[in-house]
Write a protein that holds these residues in place. Sequence first.
Motif, PDB file in Angstrom:
ATOM      1  N   GLU A 128       0.925  -1.449  -0.007  1.00  9.56           N
ATOM      2  CA  GLU A 128      -0.107   0.002   0.011  1.00  9.56           C
ATOM      3  C   GLU A 128       0.839   1.429   0.077  1.00  9.56           C
ATOM      4  N   LYS A 129       1.762   1.241   0.736  1.00  9.70           N
ATOM      5  CA  LYS A 129       2.701   2.317   0.918  1.00  9.70           C
ATOM      6  C   LYS A 129       3.484   2.648  -0.710  1.00  9.70           C
ATOM      7  N   LEU A 130       3.670   1.496  -1.062  1.00 12.23           N
ATOM      8  CA  LEU A 130       4.382   1.586  -2.609  1.00 12.23           C
ATOM      9  C   LEU A 130       3.367   2.400  -3.554  1.00 12.23           C
ATOM     10  N   GLN A 131       2.078   1.849  -3.417  1.00  6.45           N
ATOM     11  CA  GLN A 131       1.189   2.342  -4.442  1.00  6.45           C
ATOM     12  C   GLN A 131       0.688   3.725  -4.107  1.00  6.45           C
ATOM     13  N   ALA A 132       0.769   4.028  -2.801  1.00 10.45           N
ATOM     14  CA  ALA A 132       0.512   5.319  -2.390  1.00 10.45           C
ATOM     15  C   ALA A 132       1.528   6.455  -2.935  1.00 10.45           C
ATOM     16  N   LEU A 133       2.819   5.816  -2.926  1.00  7.40           N
ATOM     17  CA  LEU A 133       3.840   6.551  -3.414  1.00  7.40           C
ATOM     18  C   LEU A 133       3.702   6.707  -4.892  1.00  7.40           C
ATOM     19  N   GLN A 134       3.482   5.976  -5.712  1.00  7.56           N
ATOM     20  CA  GLN A 134       3.397   6.021  -7.068  1.00  7.56           C
ATOM     21  C   GLN A 134       2.167   6.953  -7.378  1.00  7.56           C
ATOM     22  N   GLN A 135       0.867   6.883  -6.709  1.00 12.37           N
ATOM     23  CA  GLN A 135       0.117   7.906  -6.992  1.00 12.37           C
ATOM     24  C   GLN A 135       0.582   9.433  -6.768  1.00 12.37           C
ATOM     25  N   GLU A 136       1.291   9.446  -5.446  1.00 10.88           N
ATOM     26  CA  GLU A 136       1.590  10.781  -5.350  1.00 10.88           C
ATOM     27  C   GLU A 136       2.729  11.211  -6.089  1.00 10.88           C
ATOM     28  N   ALA A 137       3.540  10.413  -6.484  1.00  7.38           N
ATOM     29  CA  ALA A 137       4.639  10.655  -7.585  1.00  7.38           C
ATOM     30  C   ALA A 137       4.098  11.160  -8.998  1.00  7.38           C
ATOM     31  N   LEU A 138       2.994  10.276  -9.540  1.00  7.31           N
ATOM     32  CA  LEU A 138       2.499  10.624 -10.871  1.00  7.31           C
ATOM     33  C   LEU A 138       1.811  11.920 -10.885  1.00  7.31           C
ATOM     34  N   GLN A 139       1.069  12.301  -9.527  1.00  9.46           N
ATOM     35  CA  GLN A 139       0.594  13.674  -9.679  1.00  9.46           C
ATOM     36  C   GLN A 139       1.427  14.621  -9.500  1.00  9.46           C
ATOM     37  N   LYS A 140       2.613  14.451  -9.046  1.00  7.31           N
ATOM     38  CA  LYS A 140       3.623  15.565  -8.899  1.00  7.31           C
ATOM     39  C   LYS A 140       4.181  15.787 -10.304  1.00  7.31           C
ATOM     40  N   VAL A 141       4.224  14.774 -11.179  1.00  5.99           N
ATOM     41  CA  VAL A 141       4.839  14.646 -12.373  1.00  5.99           C
ATOM     42  C   VAL A 141       4.052  15.545 -13.041  1.00  5.99           C
ATOM     43  N   THR A 142       2.570  15.246 -13.004  1.00  6.19           N
ATOM     44  CA  THR A 142       1.569  16.094 -13.818  1.00  6.19           C
ATOM     45  C   THR A 142       1.585  17.446 -13.490  1.00  6.19           C
ATOM     46  N   ASP A 143       1.819  17.698 -12.201  1.00  4.40           N
ATOM     47  CA  ASP A 143       1.748  18.954 -11.790  1.00  4.40           C
ATOM     48  C   ASP A 143       3.165  19.787 -12.054  1.00  4.40           C
ATOM     49  N   ALA A 144       4.102  19.203 -12.355  1.00  2.00           N
ATOM     50  CA  ALA A 144       5.375  19.990 -12.734  1.00  2.00           C
ATOM     51  C   ALA A 144       5.195  20.803 -13.699  1.00  2.00           C
ATOM     52  N   ALA A 145       5.592  22.361 -13.617  1.00  2.00           N
ATOM     53  CA  ALA A 145       5.313  23.113 -14.402  1.00  2.00           C
ATOM     54  C   ALA A 145       6.558  23.306 -15.670  1.00  2.00           C
ATOM     55  N   ASP A 146       7.630  23.054 -15.176  1.00  2.00           N
ATOM     56  CA  ASP A 146       8.881  23.177 -16.091  1.00  2.00           C
ATOM     57  C   ASP A 146       9.795  21.925 -15.802  1.00  2.00           C
ATOM     58  N   ALA A 187       8.486   6.349 -16.774  1.00  2.00           N
ATOM     59  CA  ALA A 187       7.829   6.295 -17.800  1.00  2.00           C
ATOM     60  C   ALA A 187       6.858   7.905 -17.862  1.00  2.00           C
ATOM     61  N   ALA A 188       6.376   8.019 -16.664  1.00  2.00           N
ATOM     62  CA  ALA A 188       5.603   9.232 -16.741  1.00  2.00           C
ATOM     63  C   ALA A 188       6.432  10.636 -16.750  1.00  2.00           C
ATOM     64  N   ILE A 189       7.633  10.326 -15.886  1.00  2.00           N
ATOM     65  CA  ILE A 189       8.581  11.557 -16.074  1.00  2.00           C
ATOM     66  C   ILE A 189       9.145  11.824 -17.439  1.00  2.00           C
ATOM     67  N   GLU A 190       9.509  10.681 -18.036  1.00  2.00           N
ATOM     68  CA  GLU A 190       9.899  10.838 -19.611  1.00  2.00           C
ATOM     69  C   GLU A 190       8.774  11.357 -20.629  1.00  2.00           C
ATOM     70  N   GLU A 191       7.659  10.960 -20.426  1.00  2.00           N
ATOM     71  CA  GLU A 191       6.623  11.651 -21.269  1.00  2.00           C
ATOM     72  C   GLU A 191       6.426  12.926 -20.858  1.00  2.00           C
ATOM     73  N   LYS A 192       6.473  13.425 -19.674  1.00  2.00           N
ATOM     74  CA  LYS A 192       6.325  14.708 -19.271  1.00  2.00           C
ATOM     75  C   LYS A 192       7.346  15.635 -19.915  1.00  2.00           C
ATOM     76  N   HIS A 193       8.742  14.909 -19.721  1.00  2.00           N
ATOM     77  CA  HIS A 193       9.987  15.587 -20.057  1.00  2.00           C
ATOM     78  C   HIS A 193       9.709  16.094 -21.667  1.00  2.00           C
ATOM     79  N   GLU A 194       9.234  15.083 -22.308  1.00  2.00           N
ATOM     80  CA  GLU A 194       9.041  15.446 -23.723  1.00  2.00           C
ATOM     81  C   GLU A 194       8.059  16.604 -24.160  1.00  2.00           C
ATOM     82  N   ALA A 195       6.961  16.433 -23.119  1.00  2.00           N
ATOM     83  CA  ALA A 195       6.028  17.263 -23.517  1.00  2.00           C
ATOM     84  C   ALA A 195       6.407  18.780 -23.038  1.00  2.00           C
ATOM     85  N   LEU A 196       7.201  19.022 -22.081  1.00  2.00           N
ATOM     86  CA  LEU A 196       7.816  20.265 -21.586  1.00  2.00           C
ATOM     87  C   LEU A 196       8.789  20.801 -22.515  1.00  2.00           C
TER      88      LEU A 196
END
Length: 345
Positions: free
Chosen positions: A3-21, A70-79
């Motif tokens: 559960e802790k790992l899943q919560a971390l994943q959720q939290e990290a993906l949200q932060k990736v989505t929110d990253a402005a630059d 993967a989420a970070i890479e995708e976001k990186h490309e988008a940014l």
Amino acid sequence: MQEKLQALQQEALQKVTDAADLKALNDVRVAYLGKKGPITEVLRGMGSLSAEERPKLGALANEVRAAITAAIEEKHEALEEEAVNQQLALEKIDVTLPGAPVKKGNHHPLTKITEQLEDLFLGMGYTIAEGPEVEQDYYNFEALNLPKSHPARDMQDSFYITEEILMRTHTSPVQARTMEKHEGKGPVKIICPGKVYRRDNDDATHSHQFMQIEGLVVDENITMADLNGTLEVFAKKFFGEDREIRLRPSFFPFTEPSVEMDISCKICGGKGCSVCKGTGWIEILGGGMVHPNVLEMAGFDSSKYTGFAFGMGVERIAMLKYGIDDIRHFYTNDVRFTSQFHCHE
Ligand SMILES: [Zn+2]
């Protein structure tokens, strides 16, 4: 721990989505995937697990890591794409803006006058002949009936390179060279435009460098009447149909008889004014019938061939045509002067 790992994943993906630059995104990467990040921490705690649970949790941790990566890479490309688009938007050129004006030059007045004179004589069947400005004494003087001791050489003191080579003092050597090429056969009908040099002190009417245009016609049965008619056409076409010409006797070593041509003064119409010094006439050029010696030296049979020649200073013609009062204006390159000759009349 799952559960802790899943919560971390959720939290990290949200932060990736929110990253402005890109910087914020990198911070997320360091925080979650770095060596001191929470996932590494979870994996470190696996030692307390049973042998059954360990691989399951390891696999899950890897999945979580892979998902975040993967989420970070995708976001990186988008940014990055966004950054490029922003840059492009900044550099966008407004093609509807008026352009910077291109400054248009114009011909120098001497070039204009030379071209006008060339056009005029080309229209009368002449061709243009050119020759070297650094000339042999022979072509500049001797072939024109001016042997070494001739006193008339004093009128044309030049810049000597050696005893036998000098800066040409007139464009007449081009006449001598052209006649020589014809090997005694007519007709010859040329004009010779070009720069010439004399050891004059520069003042309002003298320059050590100036331009001439000379004309030469050699054929059978050429007479003074042909010279007179040619100069009259030139004067009327160039200065105006209402201008009269007159020929006065003169002396040149290379012509016999020699004449000077005047045109009637435009200002006073011949009555006399300050421009024509009260005479009603303005001196334009010199000319005459080609001296038999000159014809013979070039290989022509002077009992069969005759010819006429004339020559004028381009500066003088330009000064008369445009009302210019000082010859030095032509050579000082002051754009306030040179830009006054825009129109192509
Ligand atoms: Zn006058």
